[in-house]
Write a protein that holds these residues in place. Structure first.
Motif, PDB file in Angstrom:
ATOM      1  N   PHE A  52       0.859  -1.185   0.000  1.00 16.41           N
ATOM      2  CA  PHE A  52       0.000   0.000   0.000  1.00 16.41           C
ATOM      3  C   PHE A  52       0.895   1.235   0.000  1.00 16.41           C
ATOM      4  CE2 PHE A  52      -2.344   2.573   3.528  1.00 16.41           C
ATOM      5  CZ  PHE A  52      -2.754   3.553   2.629  1.00 16.41           C
ATOM      6  N   ALA A  53       0.636   2.157  -0.912  1.00 18.27           N
ATOM      7  CA  ALA A  53       1.395   3.411  -0.982  1.00 18.27           C
ATOM      8  C   ALA A  53       0.538   4.568  -0.505  1.00 18.27           C
ATOM      9  CB  ALA A  53       1.849   3.672  -2.422  1.00 18.27           C
ATOM     10  N   THR A  54       1.124   5.395   0.345  1.00 20.40           N
ATOM     11  CA  THR A  54       0.428   6.574   0.854  1.00 20.40           C
ATOM     12  C   THR A  54       1.418   7.722   0.941  1.00 20.40           C
ATOM     13  OG1 THR A  54      -0.998   7.393   2.651  1.00 20.40           O
ATOM     14  CG2 THR A  54       0.837   5.954   3.287  1.00 20.40           C
ATOM     15  N   GLY A  55       0.964   8.857   1.494  1.00 23.48           N
ATOM     16  CA  GLY A  55       1.870   9.988   1.694  1.00 23.48           C
ATOM     17  C   GLY A  55       2.603   9.854   3.013  1.00 23.48           C
ATOM     18  N   GLY A  56       1.886  10.092   4.103  1.00 27.88           N
ATOM     19  CA  GLY A  56       2.445   9.919   5.441  1.00 27.88           C
ATOM     20  C   GLY A  56       1.417   9.260   6.334  1.00 27.88           C
ATOM     21  N   ILE A  57       1.860   8.488   7.296  1.00 28.48           N
ATOM     22  CA  ILE A  57       0.926   7.842   8.222  1.00 28.48           C
ATOM     23  C   ILE A  57       0.534   8.819   9.327  1.00 28.48           C
ATOM     24  CG2 ILE A  57       1.871   5.563   7.759  1.00 28.48           C
ATOM     25  CD1 ILE A  57       3.048   5.830  10.741  1.00 28.48           C
ATOM     26  N   GLY A  58      -0.590   8.508   9.991  1.00 32.01           N
ATOM     27  CA  GLY A  58      -0.924   9.201  11.223  1.00 32.01           C
ATOM     28  C   GLY A  58      -0.072   8.667  12.361  1.00 32.01           C
ATOM     29  N   ARG A  64       2.762  28.993   0.800  1.00 29.81           N
ATOM     30  CA  ARG A  64       2.315  29.439  -0.533  1.00 29.81           C
ATOM     31  C   ARG A  64       2.270  28.279  -1.523  1.00 29.81           C
ATOM     32  NH1 ARG A  64       5.355  35.382  -1.105  1.00 29.81           N
ATOM     33  NH2 ARG A  64       4.487  36.242   0.824  1.00 29.81           N
ATOM     34  N   GLY A  65       1.752  27.177  -1.040  1.00 34.48           N
ATOM     35  CA  GLY A  65       1.520  26.025  -1.903  1.00 34.48           C
ATOM     36  C   GLY A  65       2.670  25.049  -2.025  1.00 34.48           C
ATOM     37  N   ARG A  66       3.831  25.393  -1.513  1.00 39.00           N
ATOM     38  CA  ARG A  66       4.994  24.508  -1.663  1.00 39.00           C
ATOM     39  C   ARG A  66       4.790  23.182  -0.922  1.00 39.00           C
ATOM     40  NH1 ARG A  66       9.876  27.067   0.634  1.00 39.00           N
ATOM     41  NH2 ARG A  66      10.933  25.206  -0.195  1.00 39.00           N
ATOM     42  N   SER A  67       4.100  23.213   0.202  1.00 39.00           N
ATOM     43  CA  SER A  67       3.886  21.980   0.961  1.00 39.00           C
ATOM     44  C   SER A  67       3.074  20.977   0.150  1.00 39.00           C
ATOM     45  CB  SER A  67       3.191  22.273   2.292  1.00 39.00           C
ATOM     46  OG  SER A  67       1.899  22.836   2.077  1.00 39.00           O
ATOM     47  N   LEU A  68       2.090  21.459  -0.594  1.00 38.75           N
ATOM     48  CA  LEU A  68       1.280  20.556  -1.408  1.00 38.75           C
ATOM     49  C   LEU A  68       2.091  19.986  -2.558  1.00 38.75           C
ATOM     50  CD1 LEU A  68      -1.379  19.206  -2.082  1.00 38.75           C
ATOM     51  CD2 LEU A  68      -2.065  21.285  -3.306  1.00 38.75           C
ATOM     52  N   GLN A  69       2.918  20.793  -3.181  1.00 33.81           N
ATOM     53  CA  GLN A  69       3.745  20.293  -4.276  1.00 33.81           C
ATOM     54  C   GLN A  69       4.712  19.219  -3.777  1.00 33.81           C
ATOM     55  OE1 GLN A  69       3.116  21.002  -7.494  1.00 33.81           O
ATOM     56  NE2 GLN A  69       1.404  22.094  -6.547  1.00 33.81           N
ATOM     57  N   ALA A  70       5.275  19.427  -2.583  1.00 29.56           N
ATOM     58  CA  ALA A  70       6.146  18.404  -2.004  1.00 29.56           C
ATOM     59  C   ALA A  70       5.355  17.144  -1.679  1.00 29.56           C
ATOM     60  CB  ALA A  70       6.832  18.941  -0.752  1.00 29.56           C
ATOM     61  N   ASN A  71       4.136  17.338  -1.191  1.00 31.56           N
ATOM     62  CA  ASN A  71       3.269  16.205  -0.854  1.00 31.56           C
ATOM     63  C   ASN A  71       2.977  15.366  -2.098  1.00 31.56           C
ATOM     64  OD1 ASN A  71       1.452  14.489   0.368  1.00 31.56           O
ATOM     65  ND2 ASN A  71       0.134  16.087   1.178  1.00 31.56           N
ATOM     66  N   ILE A  72       2.651  16.017  -3.195  1.00 31.95           N
ATOM     67  CA  ILE A  72       2.373  15.302  -4.435  1.00 31.95           C
ATOM     68  C   ILE A  72       3.611  14.531  -4.887  1.00 31.95           C
ATOM     69  CG2 ILE A  72       1.846  15.594  -6.891  1.00 31.95           C
ATOM     70  CD1 ILE A  72       0.116  18.044  -6.018  1.00 31.95           C
ATOM     71  N   ALA A  73       4.763  15.171  -4.817  1.00 29.46           N
ATOM     72  CA  ALA A  73       6.009  14.521  -5.252  1.00 29.46           C
ATOM     73  C   ALA A  73       6.321  13.294  -4.412  1.00 29.46           C
ATOM     74  CB  ALA A  73       7.164  15.517  -5.182  1.00 29.46           C
ATOM     75  N   LEU A  74       6.113  13.380  -3.101  1.00 29.92           N
ATOM     76  CA  LEU A  74       6.458  12.230  -2.246  1.00 29.92           C
ATOM     77  C   LEU A  74       5.457  11.091  -2.413  1.00 29.92           C
ATOM     78  CD1 LEU A  74       4.590  12.107   0.617  1.00 29.92           C
ATOM     79  CD2 LEU A  74       5.927  14.149   1.098  1.00 29.92           C
ATOM     80  N   VAL A  75       4.188  11.415  -2.649  1.00 33.85           N
ATOM     81  CA  VAL A  75       3.208  10.349  -2.890  1.00 33.85           C
ATOM     82  C   VAL A  75       3.570   9.590  -4.167  1.00 33.85           C
ATOM     83  CG1 VAL A  75       0.809   9.867  -3.493  1.00 33.85           C
ATOM     84  CG2 VAL A  75       1.316  11.432  -1.629  1.00 33.85           C
TER      85      VAL A  75
END
Length: 304
Positions: A120-126, A274-285
């Motif tokens: 299973f692939a995800t971004g980050g766990i809780g 300014r949106g950088r966190s989401l771009q990093a999130n997409i890249a790591l997923v």
């Protein structure tokens, strides 16, 4: 299983013995707005196919547990509002009442296991939230990792959490934390943290062998693979630390609690970066999806 439906693609892969990789659906419903959410989910599925495996995005639609979504179902889920966020406690209730819900890490692990999917692939766990000694706010993901035999590929625990306490709980529960390719635990948006890797593996085949060995030993639970975000997409821990602290203060001031905490913090961090966190999130997923596909392929070879 009476509540379970496979997509045409997932059914073909399962019947032919091709490797499958499970994907959660809260990233679609609670992670980003439409149509970006559908575009990203579609891209992650394409990454898994390109790496030689079959994606199976998991969600509950009208009381049916879907293992893989058809394109029109993915579009529908991406545009739906007020979708339930499902974990172990409420997955069965959503099925029984004919509801629609997106699966968290815990619920996706349960569904994947019942569907015979091992990776299973995800971004980050809780994990353990900061201040948990007062709130007792600890994600059900940790207990799920201790009891459901699925290998979860992530970028570590979400950086908004107390990573130190999360690692301690995982150790207590007997969950192996395998860091891929480096000697320290990644911190979601950041490649580095102060915490040494409990285990390190540099080869997807080694991770697959460890999964198989746990099964042979009849050990309960799965494995957590911590895969660092690509270098070019990283936001360093030094930069993120004050941003996270500010978002935490905003959550406390607003009285945000329970399941609402994580999406609130991620939204505020998105605004402050300014949106950088989401771009990093997409890249790591996407990075995690590619590694998960390699592990799934290696697992299949072990059973050939």
């Amino acid at each position: 299983m009476i509540y379970m439906t496979f997509s045409a693609e997932a059914a073909r892969a399962k019947s032919s013995g091709q490797p499958l990789v499970a994907l959660e659906s809260t990233i679609i419903t609670h992670g980003m707005p439409y149509p970006q959410n559908v575009a990203v989910a579609t891209q992650v599925e394409a990454d898994i196919r390109a790496a030689g495996a079959t994606p199976a995005t998991i969600a509950v639609l009208d009381g049916r547990l879907h293992i893989g979504l058809e394109p029109e179902q993915l579009q529908r889920l991406g545009q739906s509002r007020n979708v339930a966020k499902l974990s172990r406690a409420d997955l069965a209730a959503c099925l029984a009442t004919g509801g629609t819900g997106a699966t968290t890490v815990a619920a996706t692990m349960i569904a994947a296991h019942h569907a015979g999917i091992h990776v299973f692939a995800t971004g980050g766990i809780g994990g353990v939230h900061r201040g948990a000694e007062q709130s007792f706010d600890i994600s059900a993901d940790l207990q799920e990792l201790a009891q459901t035999p699925v290998t979860v590929v992530s970028a570590g625990a979400k950086a908004i959490l107390d990573i130190s306490k999360t690692l301690e709980v995982l150790e207590t529960l007997g969950v192996p934390v395998i860091v891929y390719g480096q000697d320290m635990v990644p911190a979601f948006w950041s490649r580095h943290s102060p915490f040494p890797a409990p285990l390190r593996m540099d080869d997807p085949a080694a991770i697959a062998r460890a999964h198989a060995a746990r099964g042979a030993l009849e050990l309960p639970g799965g494995q957590l693979v911590a895969n660092p975000v690509p270098v070019e997409d990283e936001i360093t821990a030094e930069e993120m630390r004050p941003v996270i602290a500010f978002a935490q203060a905003e959550a406390e001031e607003a009285g945000i609690t329970g399941k609402a905490v994580t999406p609130f913090l991620l939204e505020r961090i998105y605004a402050h970066t300014r949106g950088r966190s989401l771009q990093a999130n997409i890249a790591l997923v996407r990075n995690n999806a590619r590694l998960a596909a390699q592990i799934a392929q290696a697992l299949r070879k072990l059973t050939d």
